[in-house]
Each structure stands twice: as C-alpha cells, then as structure tokens.
Motif scaffolding. Sequence first.
Motif, mmCIF file in Angstrom:
data_model
loop_
_atom_site.group_PDB
_atom_site.id
_atom_site.type_symbol
_atom_site.label_atom_id
_atom_site.label_comp_id
_atom_site.label_asym_id
_atom_site.label_seq_id
_atom_site.Cartn_x
_atom_site.Cartn_y
_atom_site.Cartn_z
ATOM 1 N N PRO A 1 -23.736 22.768 46.872
ATOM 2 C CA PRO A 1 -23.862 23.195 48.275
ATOM 3 C C PRO A 1 -23.294 22.206 49.287
ATOM 4 C CG PRO A 1 -25.969 23.380 47.141
ATOM 5 C CD PRO A 1 -25.036 22.704 46.203
ATOM 6 N N SER A 2 -23.160 20.928 48.912
ATOM 7 C CA SER A 2 -22.697 19.925 49.879
ATOM 8 C C SER A 2 -21.179 19.821 49.971
ATOM 9 C CB SER A 2 -23.272 18.557 49.506
ATOM 10 O OG SER A 2 -22.800 18.171 48.233
ATOM 11 N N LEU A 3 -20.428 20.586 49.186
ATOM 12 C CA LEU A 3 -18.970 20.526 49.246
ATOM 13 C C LEU A 3 -18.461 21.091 50.571
ATOM 14 C CD1 LEU A 3 -17.901 21.597 45.658
ATOM 15 C CD2 LEU A 3 -17.878 19.334 46.650
ATOM 16 N N VAL A 4 -17.390 20.480 51.084
ATOM 17 C CA VAL A 4 -16.794 20.904 52.352
ATOM 18 C C VAL A 4 -15.405 21.466 52.060
ATOM 19 C CG1 VAL A 4 -16.090 20.172 54.662
ATOM 20 C CG2 VAL A 4 -18.066 19.109 53.574
ATOM 21 N N VAL A 5 -15.080 22.620 52.649
ATOM 22 C CA VAL A 5 -13.776 23.260 52.499
ATOM 23 C C VAL A 5 -12.977 22.985 53.775
ATOM 24 C CG1 VAL A 5 -12.557 25.435 52.168
ATOM 25 C CG2 VAL A 5 -14.766 25.068 51.048
ATOM 26 N N TYR A 6 -11.800 22.358 53.623
ATOM 27 C CA TYR A 6 -10.910 22.041 54.737
ATOM 28 C C TYR A 6 -9.678 22.936 54.636
ATOM 29 C CZ TYR A 6 -13.644 17.714 54.736
ATOM 30 O OH TYR A 6 -14.653 16.801 54.748
ATOM 31 N N ALA B 1 1.732 28.947 56.547
ATOM 32 C CA ALA B 1 1.433 28.209 55.321
ATOM 33 C C ALA B 1 0.040 27.612 55.450
ATOM 34 C CB ALA B 1 2.463 27.108 55.096
ATOM 35 N N LEU B 2 -0.771 27.751 54.387
ATOM 36 C CA LEU B 2 -2.123 27.207 54.387
ATOM 37 C C LEU B 2 -2.236 26.073 53.384
ATOM 38 C CD1 LEU B 2 -4.351 30.418 54.526
ATOM 39 C CD2 LEU B 2 -3.611 28.971 56.396
ATOM 40 N N SER B 3 -2.880 25.013 53.803
ATOM 41 C CA SER B 3 -3.198 23.893 52.928
ATOM 42 C C SER B 3 -4.720 23.832 52.824
ATOM 43 C CB SER B 3 -2.651 22.592 53.520
ATOM 44 O OG SER B 3 -3.089 21.499 52.767
ATOM 45 N N VAL B 4 -5.263 23.848 51.595
ATOM 46 C CA VAL B 4 -6.706 23.902 51.390
ATOM 47 C C VAL B 4 -7.135 22.746 50.502
ATOM 48 C CG1 VAL B 4 -8.635 25.309 50.580
ATOM 49 C CG2 VAL B 4 -6.627 26.411 51.548
ATOM 50 N N GLN B 5 -8.229 22.101 50.892
ATOM 51 C CA GLN B 5 -8.830 21.041 50.084
ATOM 52 C C GLN B 5 -10.336 21.257 50.061
ATOM 53 O OE1 GLN B 5 -7.612 17.462 52.054
ATOM 54 N NE2 GLN B 5 -5.594 17.487 51.116
ATOM 55 N N ILE B 6 -10.944 21.024 48.913
ATOM 56 C CA ILE B 6 -12.387 21.127 48.762
ATOM 57 C C ILE B 6 -12.890 19.785 48.248
ATOM 58 C CG2 ILE B 6 -14.296 22.308 47.606
ATOM 59 C CD1 ILE B 6 -12.449 24.705 47.235
ATOM 60 N N GLY B 7 -13.919 19.273 48.864
ATOM 61 C CA GLY B 7 -14.466 18.001 48.409
ATOM 62 C C GLY B 7 -15.577 17.512 49.303
ATOM 63 N N ARG C 1 -13.321 12.181 49.395
ATOM 64 C CA ARG C 1 -13.010 12.486 47.990
ATOM 65 C C ARG C 1 -12.621 13.955 47.841
ATOM 66 N NH1 ARG C 1 -16.892 12.523 42.835
ATOM 67 N NH2 ARG C 1 -15.251 12.643 41.285
ATOM 68 N N ILE C 2 -11.423 14.210 47.339
ATOM 69 C CA ILE C 2 -10.937 15.576 47.147
ATOM 70 C C ILE C 2 -11.190 15.977 45.700
ATOM 71 C CG2 ILE C 2 -8.915 17.068 47.162
ATOM 72 C CD1 ILE C 2 -7.751 15.192 49.284
ATOM 73 N N LEU C 3 -11.866 17.128 45.507
ATOM 74 C CA LEU C 3 -12.147 17.622 44.161
ATOM 75 C C LEU C 3 -11.196 18.743 43.755
ATOM 76 C CD1 LEU C 3 -16.040 17.697 44.356
ATOM 77 C CD2 LEU C 3 -14.583 15.956 43.320
ATOM 78 N N PHE C 4 -10.826 19.608 44.700
ATOM 79 C CA PHE C 4 -9.921 20.729 44.435
ATOM 80 C C PHE C 4 -8.911 20.816 45.567
ATOM 81 C CE2 PHE C 4 -13.979 21.824 42.543
ATOM 82 C CZ PHE C 4 -13.615 22.182 41.255
ATOM 83 N N ASP D 1 -5.182 35.440 48.776
ATOM 84 C CA ASP D 1 -5.987 34.728 47.799
ATOM 85 C C ASP D 1 -5.217 33.478 47.389
ATOM 86 O OD1 ASP D 1 -7.814 36.728 47.991
ATOM 87 O OD2 ASP D 1 -7.377 37.632 46.057
ATOM 88 N N ILE D 2 -5.904 32.339 47.360
ATOM 89 C CA ILE D 2 -5.251 31.060 47.095
ATOM 90 C C ILE D 2 -5.752 30.481 45.782
ATOM 91 C CG2 ILE D 2 -4.913 28.715 47.941
ATOM 92 C CD1 ILE D 2 -5.320 29.805 50.763
ATOM 93 N N PRO D 3 -4.850 30.222 44.828
ATOM 94 C CA PRO D 3 -5.267 29.567 43.581
ATOM 95 C C PRO D 3 -5.536 28.085 43.824
ATOM 96 C CG PRO D 3 -2.922 30.055 43.522
ATOM 97 C CD PRO D 3 -3.444 30.618 44.809
ATOM 98 N N MET D 4 -6.641 27.599 43.289
ATOM 99 C CA MET D 4 -7.037 26.200 43.465
ATOM 100 C C MET D 4 -6.965 25.491 42.112
ATOM 101 S SD MET D 4 -7.795 26.140 46.696
ATOM 102 C CE MET D 4 -8.672 24.620 46.927
ATOM 103 N N ARG D 5 -6.760 24.180 42.162
ATOM 104 C CA ARG D 5 -6.764 23.377 40.935
ATOM 105 C C ARG D 5 -7.566 22.112 41.191
ATOM 106 N NH1 ARG D 5 -3.687 18.946 41.822
ATOM 107 N NH2 ARG D 5 -2.018 19.147 43.341
ATOM 108 N N GLU D 6 -8.034 21.512 40.101
ATOM 109 C CA GLU D 6 -8.774 20.267 40.238
ATOM 110 C C GLU D 6 -7.812 19.145 40.593
ATOM 111 O OE1 GLU D 6 -12.000 19.136 37.614
ATOM 112 O OE2 GLU D 6 -11.707 21.050 36.617
ATOM 113 N N ALA D 7 -8.281 18.235 41.425
ATOM 114 C CA ALA D 7 -7.462 17.080 41.780
ATOM 115 C C ALA D 7 -7.364 16.165 40.565
ATOM 116 C CB ALA D 7 -8.099 16.340 42.950
ATOM 117 N N PRO D 8 -6.240 15.471 40.390
ATOM 118 C CA PRO D 8 -6.110 14.571 39.251
ATOM 119 C C PRO D 8 -7.120 13.433 39.351
ATOM 120 C CG PRO D 8 -4.234 14.347 40.714
ATOM 121 C CD PRO D 8 -5.052 15.478 41.226
#
Length: 151
Positions: A53-58, A106-112, A116-119, A134-141
């Motif tokens: 629940p504490s993740l933030v979507v940018y 163009a959209l740039s999306v980060q979740i974390g 710290r970026i997780l996706f 719909d935007i495909p997400m991947r885990e950050a390295p």
Amino acid sequence: MFNRRSALFALTAAALLTSGCTSIGAKHQPAYSGPTKTIKGYLRGSSFAQLTPSLVVYITAYDATNGNSKPMPVIGETSFTLGRSGYFPIAYEIEIPAAKSAPKVALSVQIGTPGRILFSNDRQYSQTTGNNMDIPMREAPPRLRNFRNGL
C-alpha cells in the motif's frame, strides 16, 4: 533513554518520509488552465509481483509530436499512493492540455518509494494519440553493491 536529540531526529525523519509521499500536482499550480484531456488505462506487470500500500506511482506526460530527437516538453504530471496490497494491474489517469499542439503524447511511469524505483515502463516512453493506453511495466534492475569491505 529517550533524549531530546533522538526525539528531534525521529520527528525530522517522520516529516521527511511523509513529505515524499505527497502528489506533485498538489505542490504546483497547473501550468495550463484551458480545456483538458484525460488519458487513462492500466499499468500491467508480472502477475507474481506483490505490491504494497505504501508504493507511489509517478506519471509524467510529454509532448512527443516531434519524436525524441529533441528534449520533449513536459505537459502534465501526477503521482498517487497505491493504497492497497495486491498485484497488477493498476488503474491510472492523467490530465493533459487538450490543445491540438500535442497530438502525440508520451508517458513515463515509475513505481516505487521515495528514492527507490521498483518498476518502470517496459519501453523508454509509451506513446498514444487516443484517450486509453495500457502500459507494460518491468522490474527495475538490481542495484550494484560495493563489496570492497567484504560481504
């Protein structure tokens, strides 16, 4: 045992953590005050990725009319706290100016968490000319660690 210095440190740490979880849109006045267009859709990721629940979507929107050969101007941005445990998909929406000067967005999306970026986007930018995407997400390295002093 609980002295003034540790109490001050705890209050400062709590203030910094809570200030990082606010939305960007609430801090700044919108740069555009005309008619707006809403882009919405789902962030899709691995069905095994567990979200807290504490993740933030940018989400940041860019004018991609001229491609990415030049720096793309930012036309909108938002962020929100997820607020639920679970898995992907995550519903999102962002408002951008409805002017005809930005037919390609163009959209740039980060979740974390703050710092710290997780996706992130599966591609550098996901582009649309419509209202749904719909935007495909991947885990950050993983971050490389310094093992000079041993494990």
